[in-house]
Enzyme design. Sequence first.
Site, PDB file in Angstrom:
ATOM      1  N   GLU A  32      -4.242   7.633  -4.535  1.00  0.00           N
ATOM      2  CA  GLU A  32      -4.582   6.951  -5.793  1.00  0.00           C
ATOM      3  C   GLU A  32      -5.949   7.414  -6.272  1.00  0.00           C
ATOM      4  OE1 GLU A  32      -4.175   2.725  -5.285  1.00  0.00           O
ATOM      5  OE2 GLU A  32      -2.099   2.906  -4.618  1.00  0.00           O
TER       6      GLU A  32
ATOM      7  N   HIS B 204      -1.727   0.600  -9.799  1.00  0.00           N
ATOM      8  CA  HIS B 204      -2.271  -0.387  -8.842  1.00  0.00           C
ATOM      9  C   HIS B 204      -2.877  -1.587  -9.591  1.00  0.00           C
ATOM     10  CE1 HIS B 204      -4.038  -0.934  -4.544  1.00  0.00           C
ATOM     11  NE2 HIS B 204      -3.807  -2.107  -5.120  1.00  0.00           N
TER      12      HIS B 204
ATOM     13  N   ARG C 130       0.865  -1.170   0.000  1.00  0.00           N
ATOM     14  CA  ARG C 130       0.000   0.000   0.000  1.00  0.00           C
ATOM     15  C   ARG C 130       0.902   1.220   0.000  1.00  0.00           C
ATOM     16  NH1 ARG C 130      -3.531  -2.786  -1.533  1.00  0.00           N
ATOM     17  NH2 ARG C 130      -5.550  -3.190  -0.577  1.00  0.00           N
TER      18      ARG C 130
HETATM   19  C1  DGY Z   1      -5.974  -6.007  -2.907  1.00  0.00           C
HETATM   20  O1  DGY Z   1      -6.665  -6.990  -3.166  1.00  0.00           O
HETATM   21  O2  DGY Z   1      -5.871  -5.561  -1.763  1.00  0.00           O
HETATM   22  C2  DGY Z   1      -5.272  -5.400  -4.061  1.00  0.00           C
HETATM   23  O3  DGY Z   1      -4.455  -4.352  -3.690  1.00  0.00           O
HETATM   24  C3  DGY Z   1      -6.261  -4.964  -5.109  1.00  0.00           C
HETATM   25  O4  DGY Z   1      -7.078  -3.958  -4.624  1.00  0.00           O
END
Ligand code: DGY
Length: 333
Positions: free
Chosen positions: A266, A285, A237
């Site tokens: 984002e 992402h 993240r």
């Molecule tokens: C998750 O599944 O957490 C990925 O980052 C996709 O959003």
Amino acid sequence: MKKRILAYGRLNEAQLAQLSRDFEVQDFHGLDSFDDSTFRAALPEAHGLIGSNLKILPELLEEAPSLEAIASVSVGYDNYPVETLTERGILLCNTPDVLTETTADTGFALIMATARRVVELADFVRRGDWQASIDRDHFGSDVHGKTLGLVGFGRIGAAVARRGALGFGMQVRYSNASPKPALEAELGAERRELDELLAEADFVCVTVPLSEATRHLIGPRQLALMKPSGILINIARGPVVDEAALIEALEMGRIRAAGLDVFEREPLSPESPLPHMANVVALPHIGSATHETRTAMAQRAVDNLTLALHGERPISLVNEGAWEKRRGRQPRP
Ligand code: DGY
């Protein structure tokens, strides 16, 4: 009377049809904010929510007194107020496992792309700048045989490590709250304190979930510990890395490059210098974003929600305490 579900993302026709067999489903596909008045009007009657990417604040739950379960189409659950959900006995489900290998592929793509300068040099060719044999100014660095440091050694971290150790003969180091003896035996991985790992690794790959404990885990001090030839990869993240500190480290040449699939904000702000830096590969992402995996994630979420609303234990449950509460037991301390 059928229970009601509000669906706000990433479900295909067959999955919506599957839910509709047992439940009353209202499809909010493409919803980009919970401020939507139709969604808000439907919320008080909702028993289940299924979707992804939108942050749920505790206040929103005040408007959903009938809510029993939320199925997130994601493995990460930093968008949810887990404590409040647990207090209210609302089950929170996520989608681990089905995205592990795909997300690890993304991590390894970033390792390869940054080390071998794939994007930068593809742009060089595209611009018509390839007029003679390339010289050392365009050389990259090897991946095989190097040291790969995983910050966080859960499923995705282990899958990246497996690619490195078994495919590229890399030495694996990891920092994690608990030791992982099975992975140490399988991959020859060695556990390190974070500071040691940062100093030792050629590639530092961040895979820890975001929490208050991991916010800005990689800041100016940690970046300064990395080798000047080191490359930082973030597939976890954005806020786990202090982005301003990273930009400075890249600009000052304190580290060699960064491969980033996630950002503090984002979509990435148009003002961000990151996508314009030659030593950065920035992706929107896409960790789990393949047709196969996104379908599997949505299916897992559908199955989780179906089980939850039928009073059965979902396959992937984040808050055990809520389950115990729903079953009339006290959560374990
Ligand atoms: C998750 O599944 O957490 C990925 O980052 C996709 O959003």
